[in-house]
Design a protein around this motif. Structure first.
Motif, PDB file in Angstrom:
ATOM      1  N   ALA A  73       0.683  -1.264   0.027  1.00 56.01           N
ATOM      2  CA  ALA A  73       0.140  -0.078  -0.025  1.00 56.01           C
ATOM      3  C   ALA A  73       0.782   1.393  -0.044  1.00 56.01           C
ATOM      4  N   ASP A 132      -3.281  -1.591  -4.287  1.00 56.32           N
ATOM      5  CA  ASP A 132      -4.484  -1.618  -3.376  1.00 56.32           C
ATOM      6  C   ASP A 132      -4.217  -3.014  -2.824  1.00 56.32           C
ATOM      7  N   ASP A 191      -5.842  -5.235  -1.646  1.00 55.99           N
ATOM      8  CA  ASP A 191      -6.854  -6.365  -2.332  1.00 55.99           C
ATOM      9  C   ASP A 191      -6.334  -6.916  -3.512  1.00 55.99           C
ATOM     10  N   ASP A 192      -5.579  -6.190  -4.556  1.00 56.34           N
ATOM     11  CA  ASP A 192      -5.011  -6.646  -5.498  1.00 56.34           C
ATOM     12  C   ASP A 192      -3.472  -7.458  -5.427  1.00 56.34           C
TER      13      ASP A 192
END
Length: 283
Positions: free
Chosen positions: A149, A154, A156-157
């Motif tokens: 981050a 992101d 989540d990616d």
């Protein structure tokens, strides 16, 4: 306040357990060999970096950045991330195959650099003898989403488990190849110009020592620890015996480094983080 801030991770994290290991010098080199196999990522480095003329300066800056994200306060880690994002946002490069101009902070490229780095760190530490359970390895990948981050990804990616990392490598492998720039970079990484004594600044706290043969041994170990598919792209055979030999070398090097007094292995960032943790425990 910062004096009591343990940063993004802390003493109970798998991240601190992994990065306690001086053997990660091998892991850092391994990640660079991997990263060079991505033509677009390699073009971004080659067209924006002076790594050939300032190899050791770049090493110092990278080591300082990693040390800050692992052991710095939250504010220090976030500030380091902002500086990296700002620097990357200004950089452009040309794709060597399509001629397309692209930004070096494309999420796909940032993800490649992140995954190869963290996978190299945890796999090298484990293969060198650090006892890590499968759950701890997954925990390390999940924790390192916080580092991802910082550079603008992101979380989540970003792969957060060993299985997700394996899937990611499988998906990206068709994009990898040995290019002229990759070959030149690999050669440079294996035999760079080395001063008689290479000592990183005290803020990093790592002494690489004088002899060229010692560095060549580290480079050979890093190459041998590449995944078999990466070794084949470099023209090697990727045999099980290659991996076994590299593992034995890494274990021997880890034992040798463990004999070095802690005050020489730990830089001020790491020492300061441990002091903050000790104060909080005492309180």
């Amino acid at each position: 306040m910062d004096t009591d801030d343990l940063g993004l991770f802390g003493p109970g994290s798998v991240t601190w357990k992994v990065h306690e290991e001086p053997i990660l010098i091998v892991a850092g080199l391994r990640s660079l060999y991997l990263q060079a196999l991505h033509p677009r990522a390699m073009a971004g480095v080659a067209q924006n970096s002076n790594y050939r003329s300032d190899a050791w300066g770049r090493l110092v800056r990278t080591a300082t950045y990693v040390g800050t994200t692992i052991y710095g306060t939250t504010a220090e880690a976030q500030a380091a991330g902002r500086r990296v994002r700002a620097r990357h946002a200004r950089m452009r490069a040309t794709d060597p195959f399509t001629g397309e101009e692209f930004r070096v902070d494309e999420p796909k490229l940032l993800r490649w650099v992140h995954v190869t780095e963290v996978e190299s760190f945890v796999s090298t530490a484990r293969r060198a003898g650090l006892a890590l359970t499968d759950d701890e390895v997954d925990g390390y990948y999940t924790e390192q989403r916080r580092s991802a981050a910082l550079v603008g990804l992101d979380p989540d990616d970003v792969p957060g488990t060993a299985a997700e990392v394996a899937d990611y490598y499988r998906d990206v492998r068709p994009q990898l190849r040995m290019t002229r720039e990759a070959a030149e970079t690999a050669l440079f990484l294996t035999a760079p110009p080395i001063p008689w004594k290479v000592s990183l600044p005290a803020r990093v706290g790592l002494n690489l020592g004088p002899p060229r043969w010692a560095y060549l041994g580290i480079a050979a170990t890093a190459l041998g620890m590449l995944p078999p598919w990466a070794l084949r792209l470099y023209g090697g055979l990727g045999l099980p015996t290659t991996a076994l030999s590299a593992d034995l070398s890494a274990r021997a090097l880890r034992l040798a480094l463990a004999a070095v007094p802690r005050r020489y292995r730990e830089g001020p960032l790491q020492q300061a983080a441990k002091e903050r943790a000790a104060r909080l425990t005492a309180a």
